[in-house]
Write a protein that holds these residues in place. Structure first.
Motif, mmCIF file in Angstrom:
data_model
loop_
_atom_site.group_PDB
_atom_site.id
_atom_site.type_symbol
_atom_site.label_atom_id
_atom_site.label_comp_id
_atom_site.label_asym_id
_atom_site.label_seq_id
_atom_site.Cartn_x
_atom_site.Cartn_y
_atom_site.Cartn_z
ATOM 1 N N SER A 207 0.843 -1.200 0.000
ATOM 2 C CA SER A 207 0.000 0.000 0.000
ATOM 3 C C SER A 207 0.873 1.243 0.000
ATOM 4 O O SER A 207 2.038 1.211 0.411
ATOM 5 C CB SER A 207 -0.902 0.012 1.235
ATOM 6 N N TYR A 208 0.301 2.347 -0.449
ATOM 7 C CA TYR A 208 1.012 3.621 -0.371
ATOM 8 C C TYR A 208 1.392 3.923 1.080
ATOM 9 O O TYR A 208 2.468 4.456 1.358
ATOM 10 C CB TYR A 208 0.119 4.758 -0.898
ATOM 11 N N ALA A 209 0.494 3.594 2.006
ATOM 12 C CA ALA A 209 0.731 3.902 3.417
ATOM 13 C C ALA A 209 1.912 3.117 3.980
ATOM 14 O O ALA A 209 2.747 3.667 4.710
ATOM 15 C CB ALA A 209 -0.528 3.617 4.223
ATOM 16 N N ASP A 210 1.999 1.839 3.658
ATOM 17 C CA ASP A 210 3.136 1.042 4.139
ATOM 18 C C ASP A 210 4.432 1.439 3.430
ATOM 19 O O ASP A 210 5.519 1.356 4.010
ATOM 20 C CB ASP A 210 2.861 -0.450 3.964
ATOM 21 N N TYR A 211 4.314 1.854 2.185
ATOM 22 C CA TYR A 211 5.497 2.365 1.479
ATOM 23 C C TYR A 211 6.017 3.617 2.184
ATOM 24 O O TYR A 211 7.230 3.782 2.383
ATOM 25 C CB TYR A 211 5.160 2.687 0.028
ATOM 26 N N ALA A 212 5.123 4.514 2.565
ATOM 27 C CA ALA A 212 5.521 5.733 3.271
ATOM 28 C C ALA A 212 6.197 5.400 4.593
ATOM 29 O O ALA A 212 7.164 6.059 4.998
ATOM 30 C CB ALA A 212 4.311 6.622 3.502
ATOM 31 N N LEU A 213 5.701 4.371 5.268
ATOM 32 C CA LEU A 213 6.329 3.899 6.503
ATOM 33 C C LEU A 213 7.766 3.454 6.233
ATOM 34 O O LEU A 213 8.694 3.814 6.972
ATOM 35 C CB LEU A 213 5.518 2.733 7.078
ATOM 36 N N ALA A 214 7.956 2.680 5.161
ATOM 37 C CA ALA A 214 9.291 2.211 4.808
ATOM 38 C C ALA A 214 10.216 3.374 4.460
ATOM 39 O O ALA A 214 11.400 3.378 4.821
ATOM 40 C CB ALA A 214 9.213 1.228 3.640
ATOM 41 N N MET A 215 9.687 4.367 3.753
ATOM 42 C CA MET A 215 10.471 5.553 3.418
ATOM 43 C C MET A 215 10.920 6.269 4.693
ATOM 44 O O MET A 215 12.082 6.674 4.825
ATOM 45 C CB MET A 215 9.639 6.486 2.543
ATOM 46 N N ALA A 216 10.012 6.431 5.644
ATOM 47 C CA ALA A 216 10.349 7.091 6.902
ATOM 48 C C ALA A 216 11.405 6.302 7.674
ATOM 49 O O ALA A 216 12.319 6.885 8.277
ATOM 50 C CB ALA A 216 9.092 7.273 7.747
#
Length: 211
Positions: A184-193
């Motif tokens: 998901s976009y949300a889990d991708y953002a988590l990984a980016m952070a």
């Protein structure tokens, strides 16, 4: 407090990255073309990314490139953005993290065939995937920038849930335990952070897959 700039902050991925970072206590400045700030960034600057200067980015320890475009006539901008941002950050200590694509992931352990060049790759996504692949190729030329290119899974879901879990992978297309390449976009953002926080993959392309 680490100062982070998120370029194209109002976008779907960019805004989620901003949210993850702000919740962790980062000082986040969003850059965008529109006057309205639709993110939770503490600071917002309206400015086209091609008008950004070295001075604009000098105060930041991390710059996130969340630029994206899908229109055929603008796909060349994926490479142009990389050229512009690497020119601004060359020789500095500022880290550059790029929201990448999955088409550049390798389909074989020898790293000879990228996903975009496989026979079954969807024709409707080829042009976009090729543009993002070319952007990675351009990025690899720049040893004077501390970059990290993060590819999502092949099925990159806009409205997928934030599970808080993901698999950190490398250059090859990786599947989860269910045989899926999905995130998901949300889990991708988590990984980016997490990558911003940890800084473990300088001058590397990594990929992330939902569990």
């Amino acid at each position: 407090m680490t100062k982070v700039a998120v370029i194209s902050a109002n976008g779907r991925v960019g805004s989620l990255v901003v949210k993850e970072l702000v919740e962790r206590g980062y000082d986040v400045t969003g850059f965008g073309r529109k006057a309205q700030n639709t993110t939770v960034a503490q600071t917002y600057i309206q400015k086209d990314l091609f008008e950004l200067t070295k001075a604009d980015l000098a105060e930041f320890e991390v710059v996130v490139d969340a630029f994206g475009t899908f229109a055929p006539e603008t796909l060349h901008l994926h490479v142009e953005v990389i050229k512009h941002l690497t020119a601004l950050l060359a020789g500095t200590k500022t880290r550059l993290l790029i929201v990448g694509g999955a088409g550049s992931l390798y389909d074989d352990p020898e790293h000879k065939t990228q996903l975009v060049d496989t026979p079954d790759f969807p024709a409707e996504f080829y042009a976009l995937a090729k543009a993002q692949t070319d952007a990675l190729t351009e990025l690899r030329k720049h040893d004077d920038v501390d970059w990290t290119f993060i590819s999502p899974a092949a099925d990159f879901q806009v409205d997928g849930k934030r599970t808080g879990k993901y698999i950190l992978a490398g250059e090859e297309l990786t599947l989860n335990d269910r045989g899926e390449s999905i995130i998901s976009y949300a889990d991708y953002a988590l990984a980016m952070a997490d990558e911003i926080q940890n800084g473990d993959h300088i001058k590397e392309r990594i990929s992330v897959v939902g569990k």
